[in-house]
Each structure stands twice: as structure tokens, then as C-alpha cells.
Design a protein around this motif. Structure first.
Motif, PDB file in Angstrom:
ATOM      1  N   ILE A  97       1.425  -1.227   0.202  1.00 24.51           N
ATOM      2  CA  ILE A  97       0.102   0.035  -0.193  1.00 24.51           C
ATOM      3  C   ILE A  97       1.057   0.892  -0.099  1.00 24.51           C
ATOM      4  CG2 ILE A  97      -1.902   1.731   1.507  1.00 24.51           C
ATOM      5  CD1 ILE A  97      -2.728  -0.955   2.121  1.00 24.51           C
ATOM      6  N   PRO A  98       0.887   2.003  -1.124  1.00 24.84           N
ATOM      7  CA  PRO A  98       1.648   3.736  -1.160  1.00 24.84           C
ATOM      8  C   PRO A  98       1.179   4.494   0.328  1.00 24.84           C
ATOM      9  CG  PRO A  98      -0.414   3.511  -2.323  1.00 24.84           C
ATOM     10  CD  PRO A  98      -0.191   1.891  -1.910  1.00 24.84           C
ATOM     11  N   LEU A 152      12.507   9.943 -15.923  1.00 24.01           N
ATOM     12  CA  LEU A 152      11.786   9.408 -14.054  1.00 24.01           C
ATOM     13  C   LEU A 152      10.419   9.930 -14.544  1.00 24.01           C
ATOM     14  CD1 LEU A 152      13.710  11.854 -11.204  1.00 24.01           C
ATOM     15  CD2 LEU A 152      13.782   9.336 -11.142  1.00 24.01           C
ATOM     16  N   GLN A 153       9.758   9.655 -15.517  1.00 25.53           N
ATOM     17  CA  GLN A 153       8.896   9.767 -15.936  1.00 25.53           C
ATOM     18  C   GLN A 153       8.024   8.390 -16.089  1.00 25.53           C
ATOM     19  OE1 GLN A 153       8.342   9.662 -20.096  1.00 25.53           O
ATOM     20  NE2 GLN A 153       5.882   8.325 -20.049  1.00 25.53           N
ATOM     21  N   ASP A 154       8.451   7.291 -15.050  1.00 28.87           N
ATOM     22  CA  ASP A 154       7.513   6.504 -14.924  1.00 28.87           C
ATOM     23  C   ASP A 154       7.657   6.657 -12.947  1.00 28.87           C
ATOM     24  OD1 ASP A 154       6.838   5.209 -17.511  1.00 28.87           O
ATOM     25  OD2 ASP A 154       8.029   3.517 -17.397  1.00 28.87           O
ATOM     26  N   LEU A 156       0.261  13.227 -15.294  1.00 30.29           N
ATOM     27  CA  LEU A 156      -0.953  13.512 -14.758  1.00 30.29           C
ATOM     28  C   LEU A 156      -1.901  12.032 -14.695  1.00 30.29           C
ATOM     29  CD1 LEU A 156      -2.089  17.089 -16.751  1.00 30.29           C
ATOM     30  CD2 LEU A 156      -0.660  16.605 -14.778  1.00 30.29           C
ATOM     31  N   TRP A 157      -1.891  11.279 -15.128  1.00 30.65           N
ATOM     32  CA  TRP A 157      -2.783  10.156 -15.529  1.00 30.65           C
ATOM     33  C   TRP A 157      -2.435   8.578 -15.227  1.00 30.65           C
ATOM     34  CZ3 TRP A 157      -7.371   8.620 -13.462  1.00 30.65           C
ATOM     35  CH2 TRP A 157      -7.901   7.604 -14.500  1.00 30.65           C
ATOM     36  N   GLY A 158      -0.852   7.981 -16.009  1.00 30.16           N
ATOM     37  CA  GLY A 158      -1.410   6.621 -16.386  1.00 30.16           C
ATOM     38  C   GLY A 158       0.015   6.536 -14.958  1.00 30.16           C
ATOM     39  N   ASN A 159       0.297   6.786 -14.364  1.00 35.65           N
ATOM     40  CA  ASN A 159       1.476   6.306 -12.558  1.00 35.65           C
ATOM     41  C   ASN A 159       0.568   6.234 -11.582  1.00 35.65           C
ATOM     42  OD1 ASN A 159       3.542   6.859 -14.727  1.00 35.65           O
ATOM     43  ND2 ASN A 159       4.542   8.664 -13.750  1.00 35.65           N
ATOM     44  N   GLY A 160      -0.348   7.423 -11.244  1.00 36.91           N
ATOM     45  CA  GLY A 160      -1.316   7.191 -10.304  1.00 36.91           C
ATOM     46  C   GLY A 160      -2.041   6.463 -10.327  1.00 36.91           C
ATOM     47  N   SER A 161      -3.179   6.838 -11.610  1.00 38.62           N
ATOM     48  CA  SER A 161      -4.253   5.447 -11.607  1.00 38.62           C
ATOM     49  C   SER A 161      -3.253   4.269 -11.305  1.00 38.62           C
ATOM     50  CB  SER A 161      -4.262   5.897 -12.640  1.00 38.62           C
ATOM     51  OG  SER A 161      -3.468   5.533 -13.816  1.00 38.62           O
ATOM     52  N   LYS A 162      -2.621   3.591 -12.089  1.00 35.48           N
ATOM     53  CA  LYS A 162      -1.714   2.305 -11.358  1.00 35.48           C
ATOM     54  C   LYS A 162      -1.433   2.406 -10.099  1.00 35.48           C
ATOM     55  CE  LYS A 162       2.698  -0.528 -13.182  1.00 35.48           C
ATOM     56  NZ  LYS A 162       3.311  -0.996 -13.863  1.00 35.48           N
ATOM     57  N   LEU A 163      -1.002   3.077  -9.794  1.00 36.79           N
ATOM     58  CA  LEU A 163      -0.569   2.929  -7.738  1.00 36.79           C
ATOM     59  C   LEU A 163      -2.090   2.768  -7.172  1.00 36.79           C
ATOM     60  CD1 LEU A 163       2.336   2.583  -6.640  1.00 36.79           C
ATOM     61  CD2 LEU A 163       1.865   5.035  -6.036  1.00 36.79           C
ATOM     62  N   LEU A 164      -2.797   3.194  -8.047  1.00 34.84           N
ATOM     63  CA  LEU A 164      -4.094   3.755  -6.601  1.00 34.84           C
ATOM     64  C   LEU A 164      -4.852   2.490  -7.780  1.00 34.84           C
ATOM     65  CD1 LEU A 164      -4.263   7.451  -6.419  1.00 34.84           C
ATOM     66  CD2 LEU A 164      -3.953   6.066  -4.750  1.00 34.84           C
ATOM     67  N   GLY A 165      -4.929   1.873  -8.456  1.00 34.10           N
ATOM     68  CA  GLY A 165      -5.522   1.553  -8.819  1.00 34.10           C
ATOM     69  C   GLY A 165      -6.873   2.025  -9.298  1.00 34.10           C
TER      70      GLY A 165
END
Length: 306
Positions: free
Chosen positions: A167-168, A252-254, A290-299
Motif C-alpha cells: 500500500i503506498p 524518471l517519467q514512470d 497526470l494520469w498513468g502512474n497515479g492510476s496504476k498505483l491507486l488501482g
């Protein structure tokens, strides 16, 4: 599709954000750093910022000094896919009741994330595990405000549970805008040596120790950086990113995730997005941040357009 961002679409106001997200081909914003608090605590936080010239040497007018319903509505209008309610304990005995409030918030507010916090005190490992079992999706710590070391032995059981659950944890550990006895990268580095599979999100990209925290993000797969207040006109007055650091951001994009500090910011939400866009790192970079990394981390659900 071109990787060039159309400058005329970069939002200057919150009302222009949805059009910019459409231009980028992303379904929303995955902001990992948003605060909602019990009303008495929120009023104390705002009163502190009203005295910012004493603490920070500069005014810090709260842009979104609105009631809870209005603040939630604004986030939905600008496209947040989920609403965090980050809180943090600054003394013993606070975390459990904050966690109860945050759990209630997540059940009464549609689309809210179940958030939690902890503090170095007896039983921290137990109530962190209880929060995980209850469905907590995101944790928050503030090292300067709390005045403790993240590698304090009293937190070992909590970190062990979080590492196992993956969990982050959003952690404010950098020394800006105020430093503290335990701020800076050294304690976080020790924490990662102790628990190398932790999922950490370094708030504010670790400002002003930008490079040191970026090193940790490169060394550990679970370490990420959030953009909270970074690159804004306000922050550039006291903790600007050096050019050498900006040059590292494409690689560091990802690892970079949108953060805002809403509602406790002295400018419009749109300015955070504008600040990131004017770095000139391209459409793919902005889509990831803005979307991809956070959406992946938060499901979160929702696919970006190709």
C-alpha cells in the motif's frame, strides 16, 4: 499523435482543465496528494497558514477556503478520478481517531479513497494492520510536522505490514518549506534499506533535496515522487528545481505522480498543471504524470487514448 503539447490549451483556470485532459487523451487526473480533515482540525490548519508570514516569511492565502461539499464538487469538475483524504498525526493518540474519520469519509463520499496515517507510539503496528484490514488504500506521514524519524523502531511493525500489503505511503520528508530534526533523505534511505519493497511516494519531490530523493527513486522500485507545488511560481521563489534536476525528469517519467496539496494552496489548481506543462517535457510525459502512474498505483480504472 504528436508529442507536442498545444500551449494554447494549457489551463490557466480550473474551468479549462477538462479540455486540456481531452487534448492529452487521458480520462482524468490521478492526484495522490489531496487533504480532507475533520472540520475542527481543518480550521486549525487554515489558521496556521493565515499566520504564514511568521512561519514561512511569506503570505500563504488558502485558495480553496470553501465548505467540504464545495471542495469535493470542484475536484469532480476538474476531473479527479478519485479523491484522497490525506491526514497526518503530529502527536501520540491522534492517528486512530483520524483513521476512523477518514474511513467514514470514504464511505460517505462517492469516489473517495480510504486513507490512513500513523505515528511512532505503542500499538502503531496494530492499528495500521487494522486500517489495512478495513480496506485502507493510501497512507500519509509528515516528518517535519510530526517531529519524528521515519525509521523510528516503534514504526517497524507498521512498515512491515505496509510493505507486505504493498500500500503506498505519501511521505513529506524533504526540508522545504520548513526543515526539521528528521527531514532530509538520510532517514528515508535507512527506511528503504530496512524495508526495500516499501511503496513510498515522496511528497513535493523531496524539495529542496531534489537530487537525493530522485536517487532513491532510481534505486528502489517502490519509491515514487509526487509533484505537489513543484515548479509553481510560488515554490520557485524558495525551492526552484535546478536545471540539472529538470534534465533528469524524462528518465524518471514512470516514477512521478501528480500531487497538488489541494485545498491548502495559494493559487489555482490549474497552475500546478501549467507548471508541469511548461517544463516542456512533452505529451507522453504529462500523460504519465497526470494520469498513468497515479492510476496504476491507486488501482483506478479508465484507459488513456493511444
Amino acid at each position: 499523435m504528436s508529442d507536442v503539447v498545444s500551449e494554447h490549451l494549457v489551463p490557466k483556470t480550473d474551468q479549462q482543465i477538462p479540455e486540456f485532459l481531452e487534448h492529452l487523451g487521458i480520462p482524468g487526473l490521478a492526484d495522490i496528494h489531496v487533504h480532507f480533515l475533520p472540520e475542527p482540525m481543518l480550521q486549525k490548519v487554515w489558521a496556521y497558514f493565515d499566520r504564514a508570514e511568521q512561519s514561512y516569511g511569506r503570505p500563504w492565502p488558502i485558495k480553496y477556503r470553501m465548505d467540504e461539499e464545495s471542495r469535493i464538487r470542484r475536484l469532480r469538475e476538474i476531473g479527479l478520478a478519485a479523491i484522497p483524504a490525506l491526514s497526518y498525526a503530529h502527536k501520540a493518540g491522534m492517528a486512530m481517531w483520524l483513521n476512523k474519520w477518514a474511513q467514514d469519509f470514504s464511505t460517505r463520499v462517492s469516489g473517495a479513497l480510504h486513507c490512513a496515517t500513523f505515528y511512532p507510539e505503542p500499538g502503531a503496528g496494530t492499528y495500521v494492520q487494522d486500517a489495512i484490514d478495513a480496506g485502507a488504500q493510501l497512507f500519509k506521514l509528515h516528518i517535519q510536522v510530526g517531529g519524528f524519524a521515519p525509521d523510528d523502531a516503534q514504526l517497524d511493525e507498521a512498515w512491515k505490514a505496509l510493505e507486505q500489503a504493498q500500500i503506498p505511503v505519501v511521505i513529506h520528508a524533504g526540508s522545504a518549506p520548513l526543515d526539521g530534526s528528521f527531514t532530509g533523505p538520510q532517514h528515508v534511505r535507512q527506511l528503504m534499506e530496512n524495508f526495500p519493497k516499501l511503496v513510498l511516494v515522496i511528497a513535493h519531490m523531496g524539495m529542496p533535496e531534489y537530487h537525493e530523493f530522485a536517487d532513491l527513486a532510481e534505486e528502489y522500485s517502490g519509491v515514487h515522487l509526487d509533484t505537489t507545488m513543484v515548479g509553481t511560481d510560488f515554490t520557485n521563489e524558495f525551492a526552484p528545481m535546478p536545471d540539472s534536476y529538470i534534465n533528469r525528469l524524462p528518465a524518471l517519467q514512470d516514477k512521478i505522480i501528480l500531487g497538488s496539496d489541494y485545498p491548502n494552496i495559494p493559487y489555482a489548481y490549474a497552475h500546478q498543471i501549467e507548471a508541469l506543462a511548461r517544463l516542456g517535457l512533452g505529451r507522453a510525459w504529462l500523460r504519465a504524470v497526470l494520469w498513468g502512474n497515479g492510476s496504476k498505483l491507486l488501482g483506478l480504472s479508465g484507459e488513456a487514448d493511444s
